[in-house]
Design a protein around this motif. Structure first.
Motif, short mmCIF file in Angstrom:
data_model
loop_
_atom_site.label_atom_id
_atom_site.label_comp_id
_atom_site.label_asym_id
_atom_site.label_seq_id
_atom_site.Cartn_x
_atom_site.Cartn_y
_atom_site.Cartn_z
N ASP A 185 11.75 -9.12 5.40
CA ASP A 185 12.48 -7.96 4.91
C ASP A 185 11.49 -6.94 4.38
OD1 ASP A 185 14.94 -9.01 5.52
OD2 ASP A 185 15.22 -9.92 3.55
N VAL A 186 11.70 -5.68 4.73
CA VAL A 186 10.82 -4.60 4.29
C VAL A 186 11.59 -3.74 3.31
CG1 VAL A 186 9.50 -2.58 5.02
CG2 VAL A 186 9.60 -4.61 6.48
N ASN A 187 11.00 -3.54 2.15
CA ASN A 187 11.60 -2.64 1.16
C ASN A 187 11.13 -1.23 1.49
OD1 ASN A 187 12.56 -1.27 -1.01
ND2 ASN A 187 11.50 -2.49 -2.55
N TYR A 188 11.92 -0.50 2.24
CA TYR A 188 11.51 0.83 2.68
C TYR A 188 11.45 1.83 1.54
CZ TYR A 188 16.51 1.89 2.72
OH TYR A 188 17.81 2.06 2.38
N ARG A 189 12.07 1.52 0.41
CA ARG A 189 11.99 2.41 -0.74
C ARG A 189 10.59 2.38 -1.37
NH1 ARG A 189 17.28 3.63 -1.60
NH2 ARG A 189 18.80 2.07 -1.04
N ALA A 190 9.94 1.24 -1.33
CA ALA A 190 8.62 1.09 -1.94
C ALA A 190 7.49 1.25 -0.91
CB ALA A 190 8.51 -0.28 -2.60
N LEU A 191 7.83 1.35 0.34
CA LEU A 191 6.84 1.44 1.40
C LEU A 191 6.13 2.79 1.39
CD1 LEU A 191 5.75 -0.09 3.91
CD2 LEU A 191 7.45 1.17 5.24
N LYS A 192 4.83 2.78 1.50
CA LYS A 192 4.02 4.01 1.55
C LYS A 192 3.36 4.09 2.92
CE LYS A 192 4.86 5.06 -2.70
NZ LYS A 192 5.88 6.05 -2.94
N LEU A 193 3.35 5.30 3.47
CA LEU A 193 2.78 5.52 4.80
C LEU A 193 1.29 5.19 4.82
CD1 LEU A 193 3.30 6.44 7.67
CD2 LEU A 193 2.88 8.79 6.93
N ALA A 194 0.60 5.44 3.72
CA ALA A 194 -0.83 5.15 3.65
C ALA A 194 -1.10 3.66 3.86
CB ALA A 194 -1.40 5.61 2.31
#
Length: 190
Positions: free
Chosen positions: A3-12
């Protein structure tokens, strides 16, 4: 797949190592992250039912219009209107059933159950609503009838509304047991 938490995900964090050190790429990634976080905040507002307790009075009225709630009363308390809008899809799905009438009466008046004609000895095609809210017959009678008419089967007719009064009382019960023998004396008295 994790599961990926897209709210905490950073593009960097997703950049390959060969370009992640470039300051222009990092600046662009941070700009995209900022825009993405604002977009997520706006998308959270789209979850209407997840934020039911945050609906304003105007938003609740607009949603009632959008969901075609025939028996909606904009003068009702806000919490009751919110619950009515939240259960509108279930009411539309159940329309024409006993469950829809019971759900609606319970939602608007606190308690209610439907008894079909064969359960109380009425005439075929009729039903009665049993509730413990006396205001159903007084100031809210027209709202009650309009609400019931909007979800009941067209071939079913409301015969009457029965107001149940529930009281709590203390009852004292006592018993006495008395056991005796019967003795009969016979004889002559001269």
């Amino acid at each position: 797949m994790a599961d990926v938490n897209y709210r905490a995900l950073k593009l960097a964090q997703l950049l390959p190592p060969n370009i992640s050190a470039d300051p222009q790429i990092q600046a662009a990634a941070n700009a995209v992250d900022d825009r993405f976080s604002r977009l997520i905040a706006q998308a959270d507002k789209l979850d209407r039912f997840g934020r039911i307790n945050e609906w304003s009075s105007q938003e609740t009225d607009e949603l009632a219009w959008e969901f075609h709630i025939d028996f909606y009363d904009s003068n009702a308390p806000l919490e009751q209107r919110r619950q009515l809008v939240a259960s509108s899809m279930a009411l539309h799905r159940e329309k024409g059933t006993q469950a829809a009438v019971e759900r609606l009466v319970t939602l608007l008046f606190g308690y209610g159950r439907v008894e079909n004609w064969y359960e109380y000895g009425g005439q075929p095609g009729y039903f009665q609503v049993v509730t413990n809210n006396p205001s159903v017959t007084d100031e809210l009678a027209s709202q009650f009838l309009r609400a019931v008419d909007s979800v009941k089967r067209e071939s079913a007719h409301l015969e009457r509304v029965v107001i149940e009064k529930i009281t709590t009382s203390m009852y004292y019960i006592g018993t006495v047991t008395h056991i005796f023998d019967k003795i009969t004396i016979t004889g002559r008295l001269d």
